[in-house]
Design an enzyme around this catalytic site. Sequence first.
Site, PDB file in Angstrom:
ATOM      1  N   TYR A  33      95.040  -1.230  29.829  1.00  0.00           N
ATOM      2  CA  TYR A  33      95.109  -1.447  31.505  1.00  0.00           C
ATOM      3  C   TYR A  33      93.901  -1.747  32.196  1.00  0.00           C
ATOM      4  O   TYR A  33      92.398  -1.643  31.821  1.00  0.00           O
ATOM      5  CB  TYR A  33      95.725   0.675  32.007  1.00  0.00           C
ATOM      6  CG  TYR A  33      94.635   1.272  32.065  1.00  0.00           C
ATOM      7  CD1 TYR A  33      93.678   1.641  30.633  1.00  0.00           C
ATOM      8  CD2 TYR A  33      93.298   1.322  33.154  1.00  0.00           C
ATOM      9  CE1 TYR A  33      92.764   2.410  30.392  1.00  0.00           C
ATOM     10  CE2 TYR A  33      92.515   2.269  32.560  1.00  0.00           C
ATOM     11  CZ  TYR A  33      92.074   3.076  30.915  1.00  0.00           C
ATOM     12  OH  TYR A  33      91.010   4.368  31.442  1.00  0.00           O
ATOM     13  N   LYS A 147      90.517  -2.170  26.468  1.00  0.00           N
ATOM     14  CA  LYS A 147      90.969  -0.772  27.232  1.00  0.00           C
ATOM     15  C   LYS A 147      92.759  -0.079  27.140  1.00  0.00           C
ATOM     16  O   LYS A 147      93.123  -0.668  27.825  1.00  0.00           O
ATOM     17  CB  LYS A 147      90.765  -1.349  28.759  1.00  0.00           C
ATOM     18  CG  LYS A 147      90.566  -0.292  29.917  1.00  0.00           C
ATOM     19  CD  LYS A 147      89.183  -0.596  31.292  1.00  0.00           C
ATOM     20  CE  LYS A 147      89.765  -0.222  32.378  1.00  0.00           C
ATOM     21  NZ  LYS A 147      88.995   1.097  32.029  1.00  0.00           N
ATOM     22  N   GLU A 179      78.780   5.623  24.741  1.00  0.00           N
ATOM     23  CA  GLU A 179      79.349   5.847  26.902  1.00  0.00           C
ATOM     24  C   GLU A 179      79.422   6.975  26.500  1.00  0.00           C
ATOM     25  O   GLU A 179      79.244   8.671  26.424  1.00  0.00           O
ATOM     26  CB  GLU A 179      80.333   4.655  27.054  1.00  0.00           C
ATOM     27  CG  GLU A 179      81.231   5.008  26.298  1.00  0.00           C
ATOM     28  CD  GLU A 179      82.659   3.894  26.395  1.00  0.00           C
ATOM     29  OE1 GLU A 179      82.432   3.063  27.781  1.00  0.00           O
ATOM     30  OE2 GLU A 179      83.578   3.423  25.267  1.00  0.00           O
ATOM     31  N   LEU A 203      83.181   0.640  26.058  1.00  0.00           N
ATOM     32  CA  LEU A 203      84.290  -0.690  26.861  1.00  0.00           C
ATOM     33  C   LEU A 203      83.166  -1.318  28.087  1.00  0.00           C
ATOM     34  O   LEU A 203      81.831  -0.315  27.963  1.00  0.00           O
ATOM     35  CB  LEU A 203      85.146   0.332  27.931  1.00  0.00           C
ATOM     36  CG  LEU A 203      86.058  -0.677  28.915  1.00  0.00           C
ATOM     37  CD1 LEU A 203      87.087  -0.707  28.312  1.00  0.00           C
ATOM     38  CD2 LEU A 203      86.177   0.462  29.612  1.00  0.00           C
TER      39      LEU A 203
HETATM   40  N1  PDD Z   1      87.316   3.928  33.155  1.00  0.00           N
HETATM   41  N2  PDD Z   1      83.685   3.631  29.609  1.00  0.00           N
HETATM   42  C1  PDD Z   1      85.295   3.628  29.449  1.00  0.00           C
HETATM   43  C2  PDD Z   1      85.810   4.745  28.295  1.00  0.00           C
HETATM   44  C3  PDD Z   1      85.649   3.321  30.779  1.00  0.00           C
HETATM   45  O1  PDD Z   1      86.942   4.958  30.933  1.00  0.00           O
HETATM   46  C4  PDD Z   1      85.765   3.261  32.102  1.00  0.00           C
HETATM   47  C5  PDD Z   1      85.824   3.152  33.167  1.00  0.00           C
HETATM   48  C6  PDD Z   1      84.194   2.550  31.893  1.00  0.00           C
HETATM   49  C7  PDD Z   1      82.892   1.583  32.778  1.00  0.00           C
HETATM   50  O2  PDD Z   1      84.251   0.155  32.626  1.00  0.00           O
HETATM   51  P1  PDD Z   1      83.942   0.131  34.233  1.00  0.00           P
HETATM   52  O3  PDD Z   1      82.605  -0.077  34.967  1.00  0.00           O
HETATM   53  O4  PDD Z   1      84.465  -1.666  34.393  1.00  0.00           O
HETATM   54  O5  PDD Z   1      84.833   0.659  35.373  1.00  0.00           O
HETATM   55  C8  PDD Z   1      83.104   2.217  30.562  1.00  0.00           C
HETATM   56  C9  PDD Z   1      87.912   3.487  34.774  1.00  0.00           C
HETATM   57  C10 PDD Z   1      87.032   3.236  35.784  1.00  0.00           C
HETATM   58  C11 PDD Z   1      89.369   4.761  34.416  1.00  0.00           C
HETATM   59  O6  PDD Z   1      89.954   4.730  33.492  1.00  0.00           O
HETATM   60  O7  PDD Z   1      90.047   4.769  35.422  1.00  0.00           O
END
Ligand code: PDD
Length: 285
Positions: A33, A147, A179, A203
């Site tokens: 996703y 992801k 993270e 991620l």
């Molecule tokens: N999640 N690490 C993890 C495990 C994440 O699920 C996310 C973002 C990030 C940050 O990535 P980005 O800056 O590209 O949003 C890091 C999204 C927002 C979610 O699962 O809803």
Amino acid sequence: MSQIIYLNGRFLPIEQAYVPVLDRGFIFGDGVYEVIPVYSKRAFRLREHLARLEHSLAGLRMENPRSPDEWEKLVEKLIRTNESEDQSIYLQVTRGPAPRDHAFPKHAVPTVFMMSNPLVTPSPAQVAQGVSAVSATDIRWDRCDIKAIALLPNVLLRQMAVDAGAAETILFRDGILTEGSASNIFAVENGVILAPPKDRHMLPGITYDVVLELAKTNGIPFEIGYFAEARIRNADELWITSSTREILAIVTLDSKPVGDGKPGPVFHRMYRLYQDYKNEVMRHG
Ligand code: PDD
């Protein structure tokens, strides 16, 4: 008006959208996703999100079911179909419906789903006061760079934060910062931003990249590396970044103050830079 979503080539009201129970996303969590923020009806860093989607699909050994051009057109149409100026696009691709068998099916058609919701960014109070976090051992697998929709560890880890009245759970693997349960984590030590490397244990965040680009162009020193838990616990500042939370300061970790327990000066500077960048690129083209 009911929410219009995209499913397998059609735009339709969410109440009319169904996926077969044998979809491998439902049975195995076999899918990937993206979450893409939209400001003033324009998708933020869409190419970068689509490149990460490509990387995630490659990790699952799946063909991308749409070309970059097709994705862009579909995302644009979904944005136009929804009223909010600022939206959060959720996009999901699974390996599709097939008789239950762990091995890849020979002939499955991927399920492609997209929905848009109004983008809810942190409140002014959260930005001004910061949020609290708890910590936990990173219990996830070795391909956190994908992801994947299989988010059970992340769900359990995030609930730990909620149970403690905190906003996020910060993860350590073998004593090293990785993270957050759904965000990337930065620290600040003596004015230097510390960031974990984009390896298989985190991620590669799109917001993470923006933060480091802004640090570079504005002469804020940063260091990418593996940071031990003790160093993170003693940092002057800690931040969360993600597409929906943008940048937020963590002011307590496991109930102990981070630095002086208030959002720090480097956070304030980076928050301003991020907002200015967003406004320049998105609101005014
Ligand atoms: N999640 N690490 C993890 C495990 C994440 O699920 C996310 C973002 C990030 C940050 O990535 P980005 O800056 O590209 O949003 C890091 C999204 C927002 C979610 O699962 O809803």
